[in-house]
Design an enzyme around this catalytic site. Structure first.
Site, short mmCIF file in Angstrom:
data_model
loop_
_atom_site.label_atom_id
_atom_site.label_comp_id
_atom_site.label_asym_id
_atom_site.label_seq_id
_atom_site.Cartn_x
_atom_site.Cartn_y
_atom_site.Cartn_z
N TYR A 14 0.84 -1.21 0.00
CA TYR A 14 0.00 0.00 0.00
C TYR A 14 0.87 1.25 0.00
O TYR A 14 0.63 2.20 -0.75
CB TYR A 14 -0.91 -0.02 1.23
CG TYR A 14 -1.64 1.28 1.45
CD1 TYR A 14 -2.55 1.77 0.52
CD2 TYR A 14 -1.40 2.06 2.60
CE1 TYR A 14 -3.20 2.98 0.72
CE2 TYR A 14 -2.05 3.26 2.79
CZ TYR A 14 -2.95 3.72 1.86
OH TYR A 14 -3.59 4.92 2.04
N HIS A 68 0.03 12.28 -7.29
CA HIS A 68 -0.42 11.39 -6.22
C HIS A 68 0.68 10.36 -5.90
O HIS A 68 0.40 9.21 -5.59
CB HIS A 68 -1.72 10.70 -6.62
CG HIS A 68 -2.73 10.56 -5.53
ND1 HIS A 68 -3.84 11.36 -5.44
CD2 HIS A 68 -2.81 9.72 -4.47
CE1 HIS A 68 -4.58 10.99 -4.38
NE2 HIS A 68 -3.96 10.00 -3.79
N LYS A 110 -4.98 20.25 -5.72
CA LYS A 110 -3.90 19.25 -5.74
C LYS A 110 -4.14 18.27 -6.89
O LYS A 110 -5.26 17.76 -7.05
CB LYS A 110 -3.89 18.49 -4.40
CG LYS A 110 -2.89 17.34 -4.31
CD LYS A 110 -2.85 16.78 -2.89
CE LYS A 110 -1.74 15.76 -2.69
NZ LYS A 110 -2.09 14.40 -3.10
N TYR A 162 -11.36 15.10 -0.08
CA TYR A 162 -11.85 14.23 -1.14
C TYR A 162 -13.35 14.50 -1.26
O TYR A 162 -14.08 14.38 -0.26
CB TYR A 162 -11.66 12.75 -0.77
CG TYR A 162 -10.30 12.17 -1.12
CD1 TYR A 162 -9.75 12.33 -2.38
CD2 TYR A 162 -9.60 11.42 -0.17
CE1 TYR A 162 -8.51 11.77 -2.70
CE2 TYR A 162 -8.36 10.86 -0.49
CZ TYR A 162 -7.82 11.04 -1.75
OH TYR A 162 -6.62 10.50 -2.07
N SER A 172 -8.14 10.48 7.30
CA SER A 172 -7.25 10.32 8.46
C SER A 172 -7.81 9.27 9.42
O SER A 172 -9.02 9.06 9.50
CB SER A 172 -7.10 11.66 9.17
OG SER A 172 -8.37 12.25 9.39
C1 LIG Z 1 0.16 5.67 1.34
C2 LIG Z 1 -0.28 6.94 0.66
C3 LIG Z 1 -1.52 7.47 0.95
C4 LIG Z 1 -1.94 8.66 0.34
N1 LIG Z 1 -3.15 9.20 0.69
C5 LIG Z 1 -3.54 10.38 0.13
C6 LIG Z 1 -4.75 10.99 0.52
O1 LIG Z 1 -5.48 10.49 1.37
N2 LIG Z 1 -5.08 12.17 -0.08
C7 LIG Z 1 -4.30 12.76 -1.04
O2 LIG Z 1 -4.66 13.83 -1.55
N3 LIG Z 1 -3.13 12.21 -1.41
C8 LIG Z 1 -2.73 11.04 -0.84
N4 LIG Z 1 -1.52 10.49 -1.20
C9 LIG Z 1 -0.63 11.25 -2.13
C10 LIG Z 1 0.28 12.21 -1.36
O3 LIG Z 1 -0.43 13.33 -0.87
C11 LIG Z 1 1.41 12.78 -2.23
O4 LIG Z 1 0.85 13.33 -3.40
C12 LIG Z 1 2.48 11.75 -2.61
O5 LIG Z 1 2.66 10.80 -1.59
C13 LIG Z 1 3.79 12.47 -2.88
O6 LIG Z 1 4.75 11.60 -3.34
P1 LIG Z 1 5.90 10.93 -2.41
O7 LIG Z 1 5.22 9.85 -1.62
O8 LIG Z 1 6.85 10.42 -3.42
O9 LIG Z 1 6.49 12.01 -1.52
C14 LIG Z 1 -1.10 9.31 -0.61
C15 LIG Z 1 0.16 8.75 -0.89
C16 LIG Z 1 0.58 7.59 -0.27
C17 LIG Z 1 1.94 7.05 -0.58
#
Ligand SMILES: Cc1cc2nc3c(=O)[nH]c(=O)nc-3n(C[C@H](O)[C@H](O)[C@H](O)COP(=O)(O)O)c2cc1C
Length: 364
Positions: free
Chosen positions: A31, A259, A235, A137, A116
């Site tokens: 995940y 993302h 975003k 979201y 969260s």
């Molecule tokens: C495990 C995980 C959960 C995430 N959950 C969300 C989320 O709930 N909402 C969201 O806008 N982005 C989510 N993201 C994306 C992050 O906000 C972000 O765009 C991304 O992790 C940045 O890249 P990095 O992990 O390489 O730093 C998630 C990313 C990961 C890895």
């Protein structure tokens, strides 16, 4: 407050990822680490930073280095923020309140997910006076969306980050292979009526249907503006066209993000499209970036290409996994110290002094 100095399970930033993934069960590892499909975009995020060089400067008089800046007018101690990630209590019982305590102690801005593990009010309480954003979201029922935004405003969040790249989750091969599914068994702190984005469209003969919120177009920004006075950050922007649309519909800032390579595989790295987005929105609109930011030099590179600040996603979850709130604090200290070191080595003493001239020629 967490003691930042005591956790030696990651002596350097370069040790953090391995320390964390060694502690996680397979499903959670998939995940956290995985991207969409063949993970081309996930890899591209990191590779894009490696294509640039930084230009070291000699004897440049760098006795004191100041990392502070402002983000949407809010003072922060570093141009790095916590990107929103879901379900943090899966990684450590400290969860989002632990991240919030660490962020407050470090003077970092942090964004918290709609999904969260703890309620946004509990996170706000842990954050105290620390700057915080609420990541939204869209929900199938607009009244649930509105209620989340109202709660965030009441709880002292200073911006709403609308995640606009997720009408449906990307195809996550690694997660599916591992049997990982967010299926309602993982509690969502913001209440039982809050839903994660759907995992796939529903097939109905020759058509695929998405959930009602996927119908939303840019007008949703206008509707959100009726609900809240808070600034809106969009975003998931990766093109000049969408950047302009976001600004036209009242976004105060845009976050260049794919993302973390988890949505459209084959999409661009975030760093490669940053200049086009910066140019499209013009000087009055702040642009942020996340995706593959790991080291101090990455932050400098993104700032030199026009980002006001950058977000880190997975590294926060790695640090949380390894050491809870204290691990996150230690990570923030290490990254801040590395950024200060690199800033001095490119001959600058403040974030405002970082410009395109800290970088070598553009990669081919
Ligand atoms: C495990 C995980 C959960 C995430 N959950 C969300 C989320 O709930 N909402 C969201 O806008 N982005 C989510 N993201 C994306 C992050 O906000 C972000 O765009 C991304 O992790 C940045 O890249 P990095 O992990 O390489 O730093 C998630 C990313 C990961 C890895």
């Amino acid at each position: 407050m967490p003691d930042a100095g005591s956790d030696d399970s990651f002596p350097t930033l370069g040790d953090l990822e391995a320390a964390a993934i060694g502690k996680l069960p397979d499903r959670l590892r998939a995940y956290l680490q995985g991207g969409a499909a063949e993970e081309r975009t996930l890899r591209a995020n990191r590779e894009a930073f490696h294509r640039w060089t930084l230009r070291p400067r000699a004897l440049s008089g760098v006795e004191t280095v100041d990392l502070s800046t402002t983000v949407l007018g809010v003072p922060v101690r570093a141009p790095v923020f916590v990107a929103p990630t879901a379900y943090q209590a899966q990684f450590h019982p400290d969860g989002e309140p632990g991240v919030a305590r660490a962020a407050q102690a470090s003077g970092w801005l942090a964004a918290y997910s709609t999904l969260s593990s703890f309620s946004l009010e509990a996170i706000a309480e842990a954050a105290g006076t620390g700057p915080r954003w609420f990541q939204l979201y869209l929900q199938p029922d607009l009244s649930v969306t509105r209620r989340l935004v109202e709660r965030a405003e009441q709880a002292g969040y200073s911006a709403i980050v609308l995640t606009a790249d997720t009408p449906v989750l990307g195809v996550r091969d690694r997660q599916m292979r591992s049997g990982f599914a967010i299926d309602g068994s993982v509690p969502i702190g913001n209440g039982p009526d809050v839903l994660p984005p759907p995992r796939a469209p529903m097939a109905n003969r020759d058509r695929y249907h998405l959930r009602p919120e996927a119908k939303s177009s840019w007008e949703i920004l206008d509707r959100l503006r009726d609900v809240t006075r808070l600034p809106l950050v969009v975003k998931g922007i990766l093109t000049a066209e969408d950047a302009r649309l976001a600004v036209r519909h009242g976004a105060q800032a845009v976050l260049v993000s794919n993302h973390g390579g988890r949505q459209l595989d084959g999409g661009p790295s975030t760093l490669s499209v940053l200049p086009e987005v910066v140019e499209a929105v013009g000087p009055g609109v702040e642009v942020y970036l996340d995706g593959g930011v790991r080291r101090g030099g990455d932050i400098l590179t993104a700032l030199a290409l026009g980002a006001r600040a950058v977000g880190v996603g997975r590294p926060i979850l790695w640090a949380l996994t390894v050491g809870g709130a204290a691990g996150v604090r230690r990570y923030m200290d290490l990254l801040g110290s590395e950024l200060a070191t690199d800033l001095a080595l490119v001959g600058r003493t403040s974030i405002g002094a970082v410009d395109r001239s800290v970088l070598g020629a553009s990669p081919a």
